[in-house]
Structures are given as structure tokens and as C-alpha cells.
Design a protein around this motif. Structure first.
Motif, short mmCIF file in Angstrom:
data_model
loop_
_atom_site.label_atom_id
_atom_site.label_comp_id
_atom_site.label_asym_id
_atom_site.label_seq_id
_atom_site.Cartn_x
_atom_site.Cartn_y
_atom_site.Cartn_z
N LEU A 22 0.77 -1.20 -0.02
CA LEU A 22 -0.02 0.17 -0.09
C LEU A 22 0.72 1.15 0.03
O LEU A 22 0.96 2.24 -0.80
N VAL A 23 1.88 1.30 0.93
CA VAL A 23 2.85 2.55 1.02
C VAL A 23 3.52 2.81 -0.09
O VAL A 23 3.74 3.70 -0.74
N LEU A 24 4.02 1.69 -0.51
CA LEU A 24 4.96 1.71 -1.66
C LEU A 24 4.40 2.07 -2.96
O LEU A 24 4.65 2.83 -3.78
N GLY A 25 3.40 1.34 -3.03
CA GLY A 25 2.39 1.47 -4.37
C GLY A 25 2.00 2.89 -4.54
O GLY A 25 2.08 3.27 -5.30
N TYR A 26 1.44 3.40 -3.67
CA TYR A 26 0.84 4.75 -3.64
C TYR A 26 2.07 5.83 -3.63
O TYR A 26 2.09 6.63 -4.62
N GLY A 27 3.10 5.42 -2.90
CA GLY A 27 4.29 6.64 -2.91
C GLY A 27 5.01 6.53 -3.95
O GLY A 27 5.53 7.77 -4.63
N LEU A 28 5.35 5.36 -4.67
CA LEU A 28 6.18 5.29 -5.61
C LEU A 28 5.38 6.07 -7.06
O LEU A 28 6.15 6.91 -7.66
N LEU A 29 4.06 5.93 -7.35
CA LEU A 29 3.84 6.47 -8.27
C LEU A 29 3.60 7.94 -8.19
O LEU A 29 3.74 8.89 -9.06
N ARG A 30 3.24 8.33 -7.13
CA ARG A 30 3.26 9.76 -6.65
C ARG A 30 4.61 10.36 -6.88
O ARG A 30 4.69 11.41 -7.59
N GLY A 31 5.68 9.69 -6.57
CA GLY A 31 6.99 10.32 -6.58
C GLY A 31 7.23 10.45 -8.06
O GLY A 31 7.91 11.39 -8.67
N LEU A 32 6.88 9.34 -8.87
CA LEU A 32 7.14 9.35 -10.39
C LEU A 32 6.27 10.51 -10.95
O LEU A 32 6.90 11.09 -12.07
N ALA A 33 5.18 10.64 -10.74
CA ALA A 33 4.36 11.83 -11.41
C ALA A 33 4.87 13.07 -10.91
O ALA A 33 4.73 14.01 -11.71
N GLU A 34 5.61 13.23 -9.85
CA GLU A 34 5.97 14.48 -9.46
C GLU A 34 7.38 14.91 -10.40
O GLU A 34 7.48 16.16 -10.89
N ILE A 35 7.88 13.76 -10.48
CA ILE A 35 9.32 14.10 -11.34
C ILE A 35 8.89 14.31 -12.72
O ILE A 35 9.23 15.27 -13.29
N TYR A 36 7.82 13.72 -13.13
CA TYR A 36 7.08 13.89 -14.73
C TYR A 36 6.79 15.15 -14.54
O TYR A 36 7.05 15.93 -15.58
N LEU A 37 6.18 15.72 -13.82
CA LEU A 37 5.61 17.12 -13.69
C LEU A 37 6.59 18.07 -13.75
O LEU A 37 6.26 19.04 -14.57
N ARG A 38 7.73 17.93 -12.93
CA ARG A 38 8.53 19.08 -13.05
C ARG A 38 9.36 19.00 -14.29
O ARG A 38 9.88 20.03 -14.61
N LEU A 39 9.72 17.78 -14.63
CA LEU A 39 10.60 17.62 -16.15
C LEU A 39 9.72 18.09 -17.21
O LEU A 39 10.08 18.83 -18.40
N SER A 40 8.43 17.66 -17.46
CA SER A 40 7.54 18.06 -18.71
C SER A 40 6.70 19.17 -18.50
O SER A 40 6.29 19.61 -19.43
N GLY A 41 6.34 19.51 -17.30
CA GLY A 41 5.55 20.50 -17.13
C GLY A 41 4.11 20.14 -17.23
O GLY A 41 3.02 20.79 -17.40
N ARG A 42 3.68 18.77 -17.21
CA ARG A 42 2.55 18.15 -17.71
C ARG A 42 2.20 17.18 -16.74
O ARG A 42 3.04 16.41 -16.00
N GLU A 43 0.85 17.12 -16.20
CA GLU A 43 0.28 15.91 -15.35
C GLU A 43 0.36 14.60 -16.24
O GLU A 43 -0.17 14.42 -17.21
N GLY A 44 1.24 13.52 -15.67
CA GLY A 44 1.36 12.51 -16.55
C GLY A 44 0.22 11.31 -16.12
O GLY A 44 -0.38 10.66 -16.72
#
Ligand SMILES: [Zn+2]
Length: 266
Positions: A164-186
Motif C-alpha cells: 500500500l505504502v510503496l505503491g501509492y508513494g512510488l507512483l506519486r513520486g514518479l508523477a512529481e518528477i514527470y511534472l517537474r520535467l515536462s510541466g504536464r500531469e502524466g
């Protein structure tokens, strides 16, 4: 179970699957619209006329009325009987793979929830909290039952919590990185919650493999879309791929793990 009871058990399971599918139709239609799934009773999605029990028999009512509402004659989507049939087929597949074991019960609940989430996501790009958040809690509870009996749990309680913790946290983290890099919500926030829910049911190990399968299948479809010249901003919901990955890990974990090890160390 005695072999004389087997045909009865399969028939009963198919009927339960059809009835659950009928309920899932209500969930798929009403949850994204923030309507109660209990009140009012079933009604025609077109004219709103209340449906009698005999208007509401899975598949058969739709067939006997030739896909039309008895009251307004409006065309009722073939999706309704289709969802009922898929829900029944999923139940039969799960019983065939898992056998008549206590784990069949949580497996059925998870598969039906994933089916509802898939169809809601395809239609509305939403994964309702009422399914994902309740799913997280229910998954943890089912696996916590391992403290009392091994009959129902799909994984160890600690692995479920980590999932539960890793699944939620991992995707959240990846989405955060994607948003910073691309400026779009992935990805939508529903995707994080769905992966957390998958972790709560299957444990962190299978959650990672489900995510891997989802990224693989989603990536392949995205490549096909790009190659066919459809716009690159065409939004493809990720939820259905996560659901597919989770269902695969639920039913055939050994096959995936063997293939994965084979890839890692040929
Ligand atoms: Zn009608």
C-alpha cells in the motif's frame, strides 16, 4: 468438494457473477455521477422509468427486449449485458485457476472491483475514491486475517502494508518528477490510489510486477497510437493497464515471475 456437487457449484458461481455484473453496471453508471448506488432502485438510464425485477434479469431481460427499454423503447447499450457476462467469466476463470479455496473469495472481489474501475476510467478518466480507498482498507483487512487463519489471505500482512505504502508513494513520486520535467500531469491521483490498493491486496512484490506489466502493455499501446498518427496528447487512462497487471499477478504470479527472472538472467 464431492464431484456430484461440482456442476452445481459452477452454475451457482456463474449466476452470482451475472448478478454481480448487474450490480457493477449500477456502480459504473452512478459512482462517477456521485449518485447513491442503493437508492433509488434500478431505473432506465434514458427515461428514468423504474425497472421491475423481471426487467432486470441479467442478460436475459436485455435479450428478450432486444436491447430496448420496455417503457420508452430507447436503445439500451449492449455494454450492460456484456459487463454481466464478463463478470461471470472472470468468476469462472478465477475458480478454475485458484480452485475452490478460501482465497477465491478475495480474488473475486478484487477482479470485480478492477472491472468496475477499468470501465469507469475508460469512460470518465476517473478512478473513484469510493472504490480505491475502500479497496485499500479491505485489502489490508483480508490479509490481516492471516493472523487468525491462512484460508483467505492473498499475501502476508506486512507485505500488504508495504504494498500500500510503496505503491501509492512510488507512483506519486514518479508523477512529481514527470511534472517537474515536462510541466504536464502524466498520471491522475486515482492511479496512485489504485496502485496502493493493488499493493494492499497482493503485497509489494506482486504490486511492483503489476506496475511493470501495466507500463509494458500501456507503453506498447502508446507506441501503436503514436505510430498510427493519432495525436501525442491523446489521453490514455492508465487505470485499465494497472487493473490488467493486477489481475495477471493475481491469477498467474508464477508465470510472470518465471518470465521476469528469465528476462533478468537469461
Ligand atoms: Zn426507458
Amino acid at each position: 468438494m464431492p464431484t456430484t456437487l461440482e456442476p452445481l457449484a459452477w452454475t451457482l458461481l456463474a449466476v452470482i457473477g451475472l448478478l454481480v455484473g448487474s450490480f457493477l453496471n449500477v456502480v459504473i453508471h452512478r459512482l462517477p455521477r456521485h449518485e447513491s448506488i442503493v437508492f433509488p432502485g434500478s431505473h432506465c438510464p434514458l427515461c428514468g422509468h423504474e425497472l421491475r425485477p423481471w426487467d432486470n434479469i441479467p442478460v436475459l431481460s436485455w435479450l428478450s427486449l432486444r436491447g430496448r427499454c420496455r417503457y420508452c423503447q430507447g436503445a439500451i447499450s449492449g455494454r450492460y449485458p456484456l459487463v454481466e457476462i464478463v463478470a461471470a467469466l472472470l468468476a469462472i476463470l478465477a475458480a478454475w485457476v485458484i480452485g475452490w479455496h478460501g482465497q477465491l473469495l478475495p480474488a473475486l472481489i478484487l477482479l470485480w472491483a478492477l472491472l468496475a474501475l477499468t470501465l469507469i476510467d475508460l469512460e470518465t478518466y476517473l478512478l473513484p475514491d469510493r472504490i480505491t480507498k475502500s479497496g485499500m482498507v479491505l485489502g489490508l483487512l483480508i490479509n490481516a486475517s492471516a493472523f487468525l487463519t491462512q484460508d483467505f489471505a492473498l499475501t502476508r500482512p506486512l507485505d500488504a502494508l508495504l504494498g500500500l505504502v510503496l505503491g501509492y508513494g512510488l507512483l506519486r513520486g514518479l508523477a512529481e518528477i514527470y511534472l517537474r520535467l515536462s510541466g504536464r500531469e502524466g498520471m491522475g491521483h486515482g492511479d496512485f490510489k489504485l496502485l496502493g490498493m493493488i499493493g494492499a491486496w497482493l503485497g509489494w512484490q506482486d504490486m511492483f510486477l503489476a506496475l511493470f506489466l501495466a507500463a509494458l502493455s500501456g507503453g506498447l499501446v502508446a507506441i501503436v497510437f503514436l505510430a498510427s498518427g493519432k495525436g501525442r496528447d491523446y489521453a490514455i487512462p492508465f487505470g485499465p493497464y494497472l487493473a490488467l497487471g493486477a489481475a495477471t499477478m493475481l491469477l498467474w504470479p508464477q508465470v510472470v515471475i518465471e518470465q521476469f527472472l528469465h528476462l533478468a538472467a537469461p
